[in-house]
Design a protein around this motif. Sequence first.
Motif, PDB file in Angstrom:
ATOM      1  N   TRP A  39     -34.118 -41.292  15.171  1.00 36.40           N
ATOM      2  CA  TRP A  39     -34.050 -42.709  15.506  1.00 36.40           C
ATOM      3  C   TRP A  39     -34.539 -43.609  14.379  1.00 36.40           C
ATOM      4  N   ILE A  40     -35.239 -43.036  13.416  1.00 34.26           N
ATOM      5  CA  ILE A  40     -35.823 -43.842  12.340  1.00 34.26           C
ATOM      6  C   ILE A  40     -34.788 -44.047  11.240  1.00 34.26           C
ATOM      7  N   LYS A  41     -34.565 -45.301  10.876  1.00 34.23           N
ATOM      8  CA  LYS A  41     -33.606 -45.625   9.818  1.00 34.23           C
ATOM      9  C   LYS A  41     -34.217 -46.623   8.848  1.00 34.23           C
ATOM     10  N   ILE A  42     -33.890 -46.440   7.583  1.00 37.65           N
ATOM     11  CA  ILE A  42     -34.259 -47.394   6.535  1.00 37.65           C
ATOM     12  C   ILE A  42     -32.978 -47.768   5.796  1.00 37.65           C
ATOM     13  N   ASN A  43     -32.662 -49.055   5.797  1.00 35.60           N
ATOM     14  CA  ASN A  43     -31.391 -49.530   5.223  1.00 35.60           C
ATOM     15  C   ASN A  43     -30.193 -48.823   5.851  1.00 35.60           C
ATOM     16  N   ASP A  44     -30.327 -48.567   7.168  1.00 33.34           N
ATOM     17  CA  ASP A  44     -29.271 -47.927   7.947  1.00 33.34           C
ATOM     18  C   ASP A  44     -29.047 -46.467   7.560  1.00 33.34           C
ATOM     19  N   ASN A  45     -30.023 -45.862   6.860  1.00 31.17           N
ATOM     20  CA  ASN A  45     -29.939 -44.454   6.474  1.00 31.17           C
ATOM     21  C   ASN A  45     -30.995 -43.655   7.225  1.00 31.17           C
ATOM     22  N   HIS A  46     -30.638 -42.429   7.595  1.00 27.39           N
ATOM     23  CA  HIS A  46     -31.543 -41.555   8.342  1.00 27.39           C
ATOM     24  C   HIS A  46     -32.330 -40.663   7.384  1.00 27.39           C
ATOM     25  N   PHE A  47     -33.404 -40.083   7.930  1.00 36.08           N
ATOM     26  CA  PHE A  47     -34.192 -39.137   7.130  1.00 36.08           C
ATOM     27  C   PHE A  47     -33.363 -37.892   6.830  1.00 36.08           C
ATOM     28  N   PHE A  48     -32.730 -37.342   7.866  1.00 37.82           N
ATOM     29  CA  PHE A  48     -31.801 -36.219   7.660  1.00 37.82           C
ATOM     30  C   PHE A  48     -30.676 -36.344   8.678  1.00 37.82           C
ATOM     31  N   LEU A  49     -29.461 -36.343   8.189  1.00 35.95           N
ATOM     32  CA  LEU A  49     -28.275 -36.409   9.046  1.00 35.95           C
ATOM     33  C   LEU A  49     -27.097 -35.811   8.293  1.00 35.95           C
ATOM     34  N   LEU A  50     -26.529 -34.772   8.851  1.00 34.77           N
ATOM     35  CA  LEU A  50     -25.311 -34.183   8.290  1.00 34.77           C
ATOM     36  C   LEU A  50     -24.155 -34.676   9.161  1.00 34.77           C
ATOM     37  N   ASN A  51     -23.581 -35.792   8.747  1.00 33.06           N
ATOM     38  CA  ASN A  51     -22.609 -36.511   9.556  1.00 33.06           C
ATOM     39  C   ASN A  51     -21.190 -36.050   9.232  1.00 33.06           C
ATOM     40  N   PHE A  52     -20.616 -35.263  10.138  1.00 31.66           N
ATOM     41  CA  PHE A  52     -19.260 -34.759   9.915  1.00 31.66           C
ATOM     42  C   PHE A  52     -18.221 -35.832  10.191  1.00 31.66           C
ATOM     43  N   ALA A 147     -33.771 -26.665  32.680  1.00 28.74           N
ATOM     44  CA  ALA A 147     -32.392 -27.044  32.359  1.00 28.74           C
ATOM     45  C   ALA A 147     -32.331 -28.491  31.884  1.00 28.74           C
ATOM     46  N   ALA A 148     -33.102 -29.365  32.544  1.00 34.43           N
ATOM     47  CA  ALA A 148     -33.138 -30.770  32.118  1.00 34.43           C
ATOM     48  C   ALA A 148     -33.737 -30.893  30.719  1.00 34.43           C
ATOM     49  N   LEU A 149     -34.814 -30.146  30.467  1.00 33.37           N
ATOM     50  CA  LEU A 149     -35.435 -30.178  29.134  1.00 33.37           C
ATOM     51  C   LEU A 149     -34.515 -29.557  28.087  1.00 33.37           C
ATOM     52  N   ALA A 150     -33.764 -28.523  28.490  1.00 31.47           N
ATOM     53  CA  ALA A 150     -32.827 -27.876  27.558  1.00 31.47           C
ATOM     54  C   ALA A 150     -31.721 -28.834  27.148  1.00 31.47           C
ATOM     55  N   LEU A 151     -31.258 -29.667  28.081  1.00 29.79           N
ATOM     56  CA  LEU A 151     -30.236 -30.667  27.744  1.00 29.79           C
ATOM     57  C   LEU A 151     -30.776 -31.686  26.744  1.00 29.79           C
ATOM     58  N   ILE A 152     -32.034 -32.092  26.931  1.00 24.88           N
ATOM     59  CA  ILE A 152     -32.652 -33.020  25.981  1.00 24.88           C
ATOM     60  C   ILE A 152     -32.778 -32.365  24.610  1.00 24.88           C
ATOM     61  N   ALA A 153     -33.209 -31.094  24.592  1.00 27.85           N
ATOM     62  CA  ALA A 153     -33.346 -30.374  23.321  1.00 27.85           C
ATOM     63  C   ALA A 153     -31.997 -30.216  22.631  1.00 27.85           C
ATOM     64  N   ALA A 154     -30.949 -29.919  23.401  1.00 20.67           N
ATOM     65  CA  ALA A 154     -29.604 -29.755  22.828  1.00 20.67           C
ATOM     66  C   ALA A 154     -29.096 -31.081  22.274  1.00 20.67           C
ATOM     67  N   ALA A 155     -29.349 -32.172  23.008  1.00 21.92           N
ATOM     68  CA  ALA A 155     -28.938 -33.490  22.521  1.00 21.92           C
ATOM     69  C   ALA A 155     -29.697 -33.851  21.248  1.00 21.92           C
ATOM     70  N   ASP A 156     -30.997 -33.533  21.227  1.00 19.03           N
ATOM     71  CA  ASP A 156     -31.804 -33.813  20.035  1.00 19.03           C
ATOM     72  C   ASP A 156     -31.268 -33.057  18.827  1.00 19.03           C
ATOM     73  N   PHE A 157     -30.871 -31.810  19.035  1.00 15.77           N
ATOM     74  CA  PHE A 157     -30.275 -31.022  17.956  1.00 15.77           C
ATOM     75  C   PHE A 157     -28.990 -31.682  17.455  1.00 15.77           C
ATOM     76  N   MET A 158     -28.175 -32.169  18.388  1.00 17.08           N
ATOM     77  CA  MET A 158     -26.920 -32.814  18.023  1.00 17.08           C
ATOM     78  C   MET A 158     -27.158 -34.104  17.239  1.00 17.08           C
ATOM     79  N   TRP A 159     -28.289 -34.783  17.477  1.00 19.66           N
ATOM     80  CA  TRP A 159     -28.573 -36.050  16.798  1.00 19.66           C
ATOM     81  C   TRP A 159     -28.726 -35.896  15.294  1.00 19.66           C
ATOM     82  N   TYR A 160     -28.919 -34.681  14.822  1.00 20.94           N
ATOM     83  CA  TYR A 160     -28.993 -34.460  13.379  1.00 20.94           C
ATOM     84  C   TYR A 160     -27.596 -34.284  12.770  1.00 20.94           C
ATOM     85  N   PHE A 161     -26.568 -34.342  13.627  1.00 18.88           N
ATOM     86  CA  PHE A 161     -25.184 -34.265  13.170  1.00 18.88           C
ATOM     87  C   PHE A 161     -24.382 -35.491  13.624  1.00 18.88           C
TER      88      PHE A 161
END
Length: 478
Positions: A39-52, A147-161
């Motif tokens: 969620w953290i952005k500087i000049n609209d850039n992320h710390f780490f994001l592999l954006n396909f 299962a609810a926590l696993a969905l959050i973890a899976a979404a968090d993983f996806m946020w790096y892509f």
Amino acid sequence: MADTAKKSKKEYLKGWIPYRIKRYWAYMLATIISLTLPWIKINDNHFFLLNFDHKQLHFLFTRFDMQELYIMPFLLMLLFLGIFALTAFAGRAWCGWACPQTIFRVVYRDLIETKLLGIRKSIKNKQKEPDYKKNAGKRVIAILIWAALALIAAADFMWYFVPPETFFKYIQHPADHTIMLGFVIGVALFLIADIVFIKEDFCVYICPYSRVQSVLFDQDTIMAVYDPIRGGKIYEGHGNEKHKVFEKQKDLLAANPNAECTTCESCVTVCPTHIDIRKGLQLECINCLECVDACTNVMAAFNKPSLVQWSSERETERHEGKTRYFRPKVLGYAGVLTAVLIAMFVMGSKKENMLLNIDRDTRLYKVLPDGKVENSYLALFQNTDVKPHTYYFSVDNKNIEIVRPSEPFHLAARSKRKKAIVLRAKAPLVKGAKEDTSIPLIINAYATDDKKRINIFRKAVFIYPTKKHLEEKLSKLK
């Protein structure tokens, strides 16, 4: 005599913080970082994001396009060399203190099953599985919570892509983004199967890291180590042939009157991977240090330090002196990691704020009625800067002029545009050649409003025909 009086267990342990509590703090820190970093952005850039989607890599709040992914090999080298260095220095510290598998198992087993629902009686006994038949309802609740926590973890993983701001737009139109949603659901289902059913068998049998560690360890690697000189040898033999020879303390004391181990097996019952640390180094050990805490609690009643220490084989098992933390292997890893970091930052500092690809047209050249020769090119300009710029270019040959584009053009921030480029020879470039001649030239593209910072050079070729071909072309035009 008062100074030598035996202290109570509570007095002896005053100020002691179990490794388990320290691990919980490490888990909380790792969780907070992994959840907030996307969620953290500087000049609209992320710390780490592999954006396909946009074929971009964000690293350290700097954006790199696909043409600039020369930084990826350095990141991979840092990842693997970092793992090797950490393992050589502190064993499987990553596994016990930061690995998602371990964190998730602690959340499910110790928090949900034990603390919240009471399915397990105590977090100190990880060997005995609870009676799930008697607690079937509670187990279903535990799985649903996870299962609810696993969905959050899976979404968090996806946020790096897929960045979270885009992710939440996509899930509003699930039919248009089935691959992304399928991936998230697939990861969540895997986490449910892994954490609920596979458990620590993943660490023991599936994860390749446990096999790698044996190659990287040495006698100064820090890990959970039992002291057989103080505690007494519980096992005899070597390697896989080690076998247990003492079950009870009285038998151990009969063989070794100075042995301090009580054979209570607290260090065994608390181990999540079901090993006996007294057996020596084992691949299954994840350096969680639960056994160190357990033995510390037991030995405190005798006013003695734990028989299991977070130390090295040299210091605790063999008593051959202090652990050599800064040994050649560790210093070597540190040197290589430093060199890779420096190289990565040097390469990263050379990031181009404009990308330019120039391809020749399929036609070699064009002859005009006045005898002048033109070459056509197709250029892809890409503004990778955070603000718009106006661009133009020049060529290094004074006898070649730019016909198109005839004036500078504007390009918005982080956008790209194809431009047709036409170069014309103002005078004959070659005389007496028997074949068409390729004349190398340099095209200098730059931002007219910031030429000092945005200024790049690309090699190109201008094809000039022979006199014979030139005359043939002119005769056809008449």
